[in-house]
Design a protein around this motif. Sequence first.
Motif, mmCIF file in Angstrom:
data_model
loop_
_atom_site.group_PDB
_atom_site.id
_atom_site.type_symbol
_atom_site.label_atom_id
_atom_site.label_comp_id
_atom_site.label_asym_id
_atom_site.label_seq_id
_atom_site.Cartn_x
_atom_site.Cartn_y
_atom_site.Cartn_z
ATOM 1 N N UNK A 1 0.763 -1.307 0.282
ATOM 2 C CA UNK A 1 -0.038 -0.019 0.011
ATOM 3 C C UNK A 1 0.710 1.127 -0.016
ATOM 4 N N UNK A 2 0.367 2.426 -0.476
ATOM 5 C CA UNK A 2 0.903 3.645 -0.475
ATOM 6 C C UNK A 2 0.780 4.415 0.783
ATOM 7 N N UNK A 3 1.662 5.387 1.017
ATOM 8 C CA UNK A 3 1.694 6.032 2.186
ATOM 9 C C UNK A 3 0.398 6.550 2.407
ATOM 10 N N UNK A 4 -0.322 7.114 1.401
ATOM 11 C CA UNK A 4 -1.654 7.860 1.788
ATOM 12 C C UNK A 4 -2.768 6.820 2.083
ATOM 13 N N UNK A 5 -2.374 5.409 1.734
ATOM 14 C CA UNK A 5 -3.503 4.429 2.024
ATOM 15 C C UNK A 5 -3.038 4.086 3.452
ATOM 16 N N UNK A 6 -1.867 4.026 3.770
ATOM 17 C CA UNK A 6 -1.360 3.651 5.242
ATOM 18 C C UNK A 6 -1.906 4.906 6.365
ATOM 19 N N UNK A 7 -1.801 5.986 5.616
ATOM 20 C CA UNK A 7 -2.296 7.165 6.517
ATOM 21 C C UNK A 7 -3.926 7.091 6.730
ATOM 22 N N UNK A 8 -4.413 6.734 5.808
ATOM 23 C CA UNK A 8 -6.203 6.646 5.795
ATOM 24 C C UNK A 8 -6.460 5.551 6.708
ATOM 25 N N UNK A 9 -5.520 4.344 6.558
ATOM 26 C CA UNK A 9 -5.893 3.100 7.342
ATOM 27 C C UNK A 9 -5.811 3.130 9.027
ATOM 28 N N UNK A 10 -4.904 4.242 9.418
ATOM 29 C CA UNK A 10 -4.355 4.237 10.638
ATOM 30 C C UNK A 10 -4.913 5.725 11.245
ATOM 31 N N UNK A 11 -5.183 6.691 10.467
ATOM 32 C CA UNK A 11 -5.676 7.779 10.980
ATOM 33 C C UNK A 11 -4.406 8.746 11.265
ATOM 34 N N UNK A 12 -3.164 8.403 10.734
ATOM 35 C CA UNK A 12 -1.837 9.013 10.999
ATOM 36 C C UNK A 12 -1.763 9.896 9.965
ATOM 37 N N UNK A 13 -1.113 11.232 10.115
ATOM 38 C CA UNK A 13 -0.769 12.087 8.995
ATOM 39 C C UNK A 13 0.480 11.427 8.119
ATOM 40 N N UNK A 14 0.553 11.839 7.020
ATOM 41 C CA UNK A 14 1.721 11.232 5.961
ATOM 42 C C UNK A 14 2.983 11.703 6.718
ATOM 43 N N UNK A 15 2.889 13.245 7.003
ATOM 44 C CA UNK A 15 4.102 13.687 7.148
ATOM 45 C C UNK A 15 4.608 12.999 8.497
ATOM 46 N N UNK A 16 3.749 12.492 9.533
ATOM 47 C CA UNK A 16 3.806 11.993 10.601
ATOM 48 C C UNK A 16 4.428 10.501 10.628
ATOM 49 N N UNK A 17 3.944 10.102 9.513
ATOM 50 C CA UNK A 17 4.494 8.749 9.105
ATOM 51 C C UNK A 17 6.097 8.810 8.866
ATOM 52 N N UNK A 18 6.166 9.672 7.982
ATOM 53 C CA UNK A 18 7.548 9.964 7.471
ATOM 54 C C UNK A 18 8.553 10.404 8.765
ATOM 55 N N UNK A 19 8.179 10.983 9.714
ATOM 56 C CA UNK A 19 8.546 11.398 10.900
ATOM 57 C C UNK A 19 8.977 10.029 11.495
ATOM 58 N N UNK A 20 8.066 9.333 11.947
ATOM 59 C CA UNK A 20 8.345 8.147 12.621
ATOM 60 C C UNK A 20 9.530 7.111 11.904
ATOM 61 N N UNK A 21 9.320 7.383 10.952
ATOM 62 C CA UNK A 21 10.236 6.635 10.059
ATOM 63 C C UNK A 21 11.612 7.004 10.070
ATOM 64 N N UNK A 22 11.939 8.446 10.120
ATOM 65 C CA UNK A 22 12.937 9.070 10.493
ATOM 66 C C UNK A 22 13.589 8.725 12.015
ATOM 67 N N UNK A 23 12.524 8.482 12.838
ATOM 68 C CA UNK A 23 12.818 8.126 14.345
ATOM 69 C C UNK A 23 13.237 6.823 14.352
ATOM 70 N N UNK A 24 13.077 6.020 13.511
ATOM 71 C CA UNK A 24 13.450 4.624 13.692
ATOM 72 C C UNK A 24 12.143 3.679 14.375
ATOM 73 N N UNK A 25 10.888 4.446 14.459
ATOM 74 C CA UNK A 25 9.716 3.686 15.326
ATOM 75 C C UNK A 25 9.135 2.979 14.111
#
Length: 146
Positions: A1-25
Amino acid sequence: MQIKQLAAATGVDVETIRYYEKQGLLPAPARRDNGYREYEAHHLERLSFVRHCRALDMPLAEIARLLGFVDDPGGHCDGVDDLIGEQLARVRARLQSMHALEKQLLRLQSRCDGRHPDGNCGILDELVAAAHGEACACHGSAPLST
C-alpha cells in the motif's frame, strides 16, 4: 500500500508517518521502481501500535522502548510494567496540575457578576493584578498599565 493508504487506514498524517520512519519507530519500507514507498501489513500493525501509545500520551522515547520489547518477545518484559508505571505517574501529576488550574479558573470566574457599574471587569482586574505581581516579583519591572 502507498503512504496515503497507510495514513487513511491508521488515521496518522503522512508527514507524521515519515517522521516516525526517521525516528526509527517505523521501519523504512521497500521502494517501488517509481520511488514510491510500498508499505506492508507489518507497517500497518506497527504504526497502529505507535498510534495507540501516542493516544495514551506516551513520549516517543518510551514508545521506542516498548517497541524494543515487542521486537524481542522472548526477552524479559519486566521493564514494560515500569514504563507504564512511569507514564501513569506523569498522568497523575498532570491531573493534579489540571485540578489546580481548574480551581484558579473557577476563582477567576467568580470575580465576574455580569455587572460592571464602575466600568471595570473583575476578571480583567484580577488578571492584571496577577500579571503585575509576577512582573514585579520576577523582573522588578514597572506595573502594567490598563
